[in-house]
Design a protein around this motif. Sequence first.
Motif, PDB file in Angstrom:
ATOM      1  N   ALA B  82      65.553  43.572 -19.101  1.00  0.00           N
ATOM      2  CA  ALA B  82      65.213  43.728 -17.443  1.00  0.00           C
ATOM      3  C   ALA B  82      64.816  42.180 -17.248  1.00  0.00           C
ATOM      4  CB  ALA B  82      64.110  44.319 -16.730  1.00  0.00           C
ATOM      5  N   ASP B  83      64.091  40.976 -17.416  1.00  0.00           N
ATOM      6  CA  ASP B  83      63.889  39.643 -17.453  1.00  0.00           C
ATOM      7  C   ASP B  83      64.794  39.090 -17.933  1.00  0.00           C
ATOM      8  OD1 ASP B  83      61.049  41.186 -17.182  1.00  0.00           O
ATOM      9  OD2 ASP B  83      60.691  40.428 -18.958  1.00  0.00           O
ATOM     10  N   GLU B  84      65.911  39.815 -17.639  1.00  0.00           N
ATOM     11  CA  GLU B  84      67.036  38.651 -18.445  1.00  0.00           C
ATOM     12  C   GLU B  84      68.117  38.548 -17.019  1.00  0.00           C
ATOM     13  OE1 GLU B  84      69.448  39.564 -21.960  1.00  0.00           O
ATOM     14  OE2 GLU B  84      67.751  39.879 -22.835  1.00  0.00           O
ATOM     15  N   PHE B  85      67.846  38.940 -16.615  1.00  0.00           N
ATOM     16  CA  PHE B  85      68.384  39.270 -15.085  1.00  0.00           C
ATOM     17  C   PHE B  85      67.500  39.102 -13.999  1.00  0.00           C
ATOM     18  CE2 PHE B  85      70.167  42.933 -18.491  1.00  0.00           C
ATOM     19  CZ  PHE B  85      71.539  42.479 -18.585  1.00  0.00           C
ATOM     20  N   ASP B  86      68.998  38.330 -13.110  1.00  0.00           N
ATOM     21  CA  ASP B  86      68.333  38.196 -11.426  1.00  0.00           C
ATOM     22  C   ASP B  86      67.763  39.162 -10.818  1.00  0.00           C
ATOM     23  OD1 ASP B  86      68.332  35.145 -11.730  1.00  0.00           O
ATOM     24  OD2 ASP B  86      70.865  35.692 -10.733  1.00  0.00           O
ATOM     25  N   VAL B  87      68.004  40.707 -11.297  1.00  0.00           N
ATOM     26  CA  VAL B  87      68.051  42.046 -10.935  1.00  0.00           C
ATOM     27  C   VAL B  87      69.229  43.072 -11.703  1.00  0.00           C
ATOM     28  CG1 VAL B  87      70.161  42.137  -9.009  1.00  0.00           C
ATOM     29  CG2 VAL B  87      68.247  43.258  -8.778  1.00  0.00           C
ATOM     30  N   LEU B  88      68.415  44.008 -11.635  1.00  0.00           N
ATOM     31  CA  LEU B  88      68.514  45.321 -12.691  1.00  0.00           C
ATOM     32  C   LEU B  88      69.131  46.085 -11.805  1.00  0.00           C
ATOM     33  CD1 LEU B  88      69.218  45.687 -15.906  1.00  0.00           C
ATOM     34  CD2 LEU B  88      67.015  46.271 -15.282  1.00  0.00           C
ATOM     35  N   HIS B  89      70.812  46.790 -12.060  1.00  0.00           N
ATOM     36  CA  HIS B  89      71.171  47.713 -11.145  1.00  0.00           C
ATOM     37  C   HIS B  89      71.180  49.127 -10.869  1.00  0.00           C
ATOM     38  CE1 HIS B  89      74.582  48.889  -7.618  1.00  0.00           C
ATOM     39  NE2 HIS B  89      73.402  50.161  -7.308  1.00  0.00           N
ATOM     40  N   ASP B  90      70.688  49.995 -11.083  1.00  0.00           N
ATOM     41  CA  ASP B  90      71.042  51.132 -11.959  1.00  0.00           C
ATOM     42  C   ASP B  90      71.833  52.118 -11.309  1.00  0.00           C
ATOM     43  OD1 ASP B  90      70.266  53.537 -13.675  1.00  0.00           O
ATOM     44  OD2 ASP B  90      68.589  54.335 -12.293  1.00  0.00           O
ATOM     45  N   HIS B  91      72.840  52.975 -12.449  1.00  0.00           N
ATOM     46  CA  HIS B  91      73.870  54.032 -11.130  1.00  0.00           C
ATOM     47  C   HIS B  91      73.012  55.798 -11.868  1.00  0.00           C
ATOM     48  CE1 HIS B  91      76.083  51.346  -8.317  1.00  0.00           C
ATOM     49  NE2 HIS B  91      76.016  50.048  -9.425  1.00  0.00           N
ATOM     50  N   THR B  92      72.518  55.438 -12.684  1.00  0.00           N
ATOM     51  CA  THR B  92      72.396  56.459 -12.899  1.00  0.00           C
ATOM     52  C   THR B  92      71.685  57.623 -12.216  1.00  0.00           C
ATOM     53  OG1 THR B  92      70.350  56.035 -14.195  1.00  0.00           O
ATOM     54  CG2 THR B  92      72.094  55.785 -15.684  1.00  0.00           C
ATOM     55  N   GLY B  93      70.463  58.341 -13.120  1.00  0.00           N
ATOM     56  CA  GLY B  93      69.929  59.092 -11.603  1.00  0.00           C
ATOM     57  C   GLY B  93      68.701  58.838 -12.037  1.00  0.00           C
ATOM     58  N   LEU B  94      67.825  60.012 -11.972  1.00  0.00           N
ATOM     59  CA  LEU B  94      66.119  60.318 -11.220  1.00  0.00           C
ATOM     60  C   LEU B  94      65.782  59.818 -13.118  1.00  0.00           C
ATOM     61  CD1 LEU B  94      65.696  63.867 -10.925  1.00  0.00           C
ATOM     62  CD2 LEU B  94      64.882  61.417  -9.363  1.00  0.00           C
ATOM     63  N   LEU B  95      66.397  59.843 -14.372  1.00  0.00           N
ATOM     64  CA  LEU B  95      65.973  58.885 -15.457  1.00  0.00           C
ATOM     65  C   LEU B  95      65.346  57.327 -15.524  1.00  0.00           C
ATOM     66  CD1 LEU B  95      64.135  59.743 -17.955  1.00  0.00           C
ATOM     67  CD2 LEU B  95      66.360  60.129 -19.290  1.00  0.00           C
ATOM     68  N   GLY B  96      66.565  57.333 -14.975  1.00  0.00           N
ATOM     69  CA  GLY B  96      66.728  55.688 -14.958  1.00  0.00           C
ATOM     70  C   GLY B  96      65.835  55.191 -13.599  1.00  0.00           C
ATOM     71  N   LEU B  97      65.754  55.796 -12.181  1.00  0.00           N
ATOM     72  CA  LEU B  97      64.077  55.464 -11.651  1.00  0.00           C
ATOM     73  C   LEU B  97      63.075  55.766 -11.447  1.00  0.00           C
ATOM     74  CD1 LEU B  97      63.977  54.757  -8.468  1.00  0.00           C
ATOM     75  CD2 LEU B  97      63.897  57.250  -8.140  1.00  0.00           C
TER      76      LEU B  97
END
Lengths: 347, 347
Positions: B82-97
């Motif tokens: 996560a720290d490598e990106f300006d933002v991490l954008h998740d499209h999976t589901g509850l587990l990703g959240l």
Amino acid sequence: MNVGLICPVWFPVPPEAYGGTERVVALLAEGLVDAGHEVTLFASGDSRTRARLESVFQTAPSEWIGHTYWEMQHLVHAIRRADEFDVLHDHTGLLGLAFGGLVEAPFCHTVHGPLVAGPGRMYDDVTSLAPNAKLISISLNQRKPKPDLPWIANCPNALDLSVYPFRRKSGGEYLLFLGRMSPDKGAHRALAVALETGLPLKIAAKCREPLEIRYFDEFIRPHLGESIEYVGEVGHADKVELLMGARALINPIDWEEPFGLVVIEAMACGTPVIATRRGALPEIMEHGRTGVFVDNYREMEETEVLELADQLDPAELRREIEQRFSPEIMVSNYVAAYEATIAATGA
Amino acid sequence: MNVGLICPVWFPVPPEAYGGTERVVALLAEGLVDAGHEVTLFASGDSRTRARLESVFQTAPSEWIGHTYWEMQHLVHAIRRADEFDVLHDHTGLLGLAFGGLVEAPFCHTVHGPLVAGPGRMYDDVTSLAPNAKLISISLNQRKPKPDLPWIANCPNALDLSVYPFRRKSGGEYLLFLGRMSPDKGAHRALAVALETGLPLKIAAKCREPLEIRYFDEFIRPHLGESIEYVGEVGHADKVELLMGARALINPIDWEEPFGLVVIEAMACGTPVIATRRGALPEIMEHGRTGVFVDNYREMEETEVLELADQLDPAELRREIEQRFSPEIMVSNYVAAYEATIAATGA
């Protein structure tokens, strides 16, 4: 102490038949209650316990084993209430560990499976994301592939000795294999030993999953007959009966099994165990005093090996379990682990 | 901007056939690259993208859909970085959240499914455990059951207009149903309309899961014949061909569908849509100008309804999609959402 225990949700507690983890959690819950602690058990609604039972599902969703959506409902229910407990103690798997990272309250997690290969790497990754979670091993050998995880305690499993009577039946001539139908557990190796020595063998094993059935059909079924008997997956009473009558339990495992409940079950009944020197077994048995080890399972066929097993003192086997693997000892180990978790979380 | 995009791992990106979420993620990844952003796409190794592809699995583990152990490997791989990106954008589901709650870096999550009943409650619970995560809806209607979740933006889906040619075929007399075999989507309602009006109907639908097959066998198969045709699950080229030749798309949904990709697909081809006034559809079509709404699907049988659809201007349908549902607009909506996420995370 006010403890929240999270059990795997896939089977009721205690389990009807196979289910080592669920059996240990049931024992821990009862033992903590007996020791005067306040215990909330998060498990499926068809569980029986003297702890306060909290359930999302009325019956265990066994058919969904491994599916995120089901396990997550169970876990969220417990994790959201972390602040109500002095410590939250998780027995599920990687998902429980990850959720532990979402709370600041004291949280510990018993690793019930092996830490080799993929699961070992996942434990590295998830603990790095959930650094507040403390880990508990069930044997020191289990830690070997991952010595640097945030271990806080080692708490070997235990047995409810009241349901494992120490009453040897005389004249038991058969060897016994007890476990599940998997190459790791080694029913086919027990079979080879029986065929070579000519001794009768009884095989009691879980055989439900497709891989288990395929293994059974290929390696076990063709050899069944008068001397080699498959008795199915047995309940507790039948298991004890089989153990009491057996000349020896043959435990030819070929993997780094993190504990070995079946070995302490046999010893509690006074039944000698002949085992390969793998996994946690050297932490449970001492060769020549409380068990017999071989380096290669083919040595189990040698006359001296079986004779050494015959010479073990059943009373000493029983005493060993009473002294080292009783629920009281497991409970006091866990209470110490909880105290360490709370202290480390405060720090 | 340096963006990490997490796609569901169960299917490659873009998907071969059915797979709305995967198609949107593919489009977003390409669009962000086109707009000059640095994009890392976490997806299965059989995906095709101009973003930098990062994969744990060489091929999508479709047969394990919904299983924690597989999805978790995919997610941990992304979340740890996560720290490598300006933002991490998740499209999976509850587990990703939930995993988003384990990092402090800017994290946003597009909700692709509905928020009613169980999933809605789980979103409440998981966001309360992962308060840093920001949510993105795909329609305002999707938010209705849960207006108080940590919404940061609304980003409707889009279409790659270059692969939806605007070329109406004249003389198309058949009605078209496009979707999957589920009572929610309503192939059986489209069928009833066709039978009542005597108009031919082509049904193109995913029919793989046991429930889908049972529904098909019970409600659709008995009515197939010369006039009612089931053409299977279609790939992109066949889908466009079917759309270009259809008199109208019949979309008699009976649930709060959070978006409705099939509707913008039809409109892009200039094909009028006759739909029930449910879910997000009123945010996509305007009755009498860019689509036809009915309150009850049985009204679709009325002559005036079909005539109103015939009178819609195909060029206006196309223009509406170009102006409101182009990849450029979706990309700029998402870039604004990322900026808002970063600002809110810093606060």
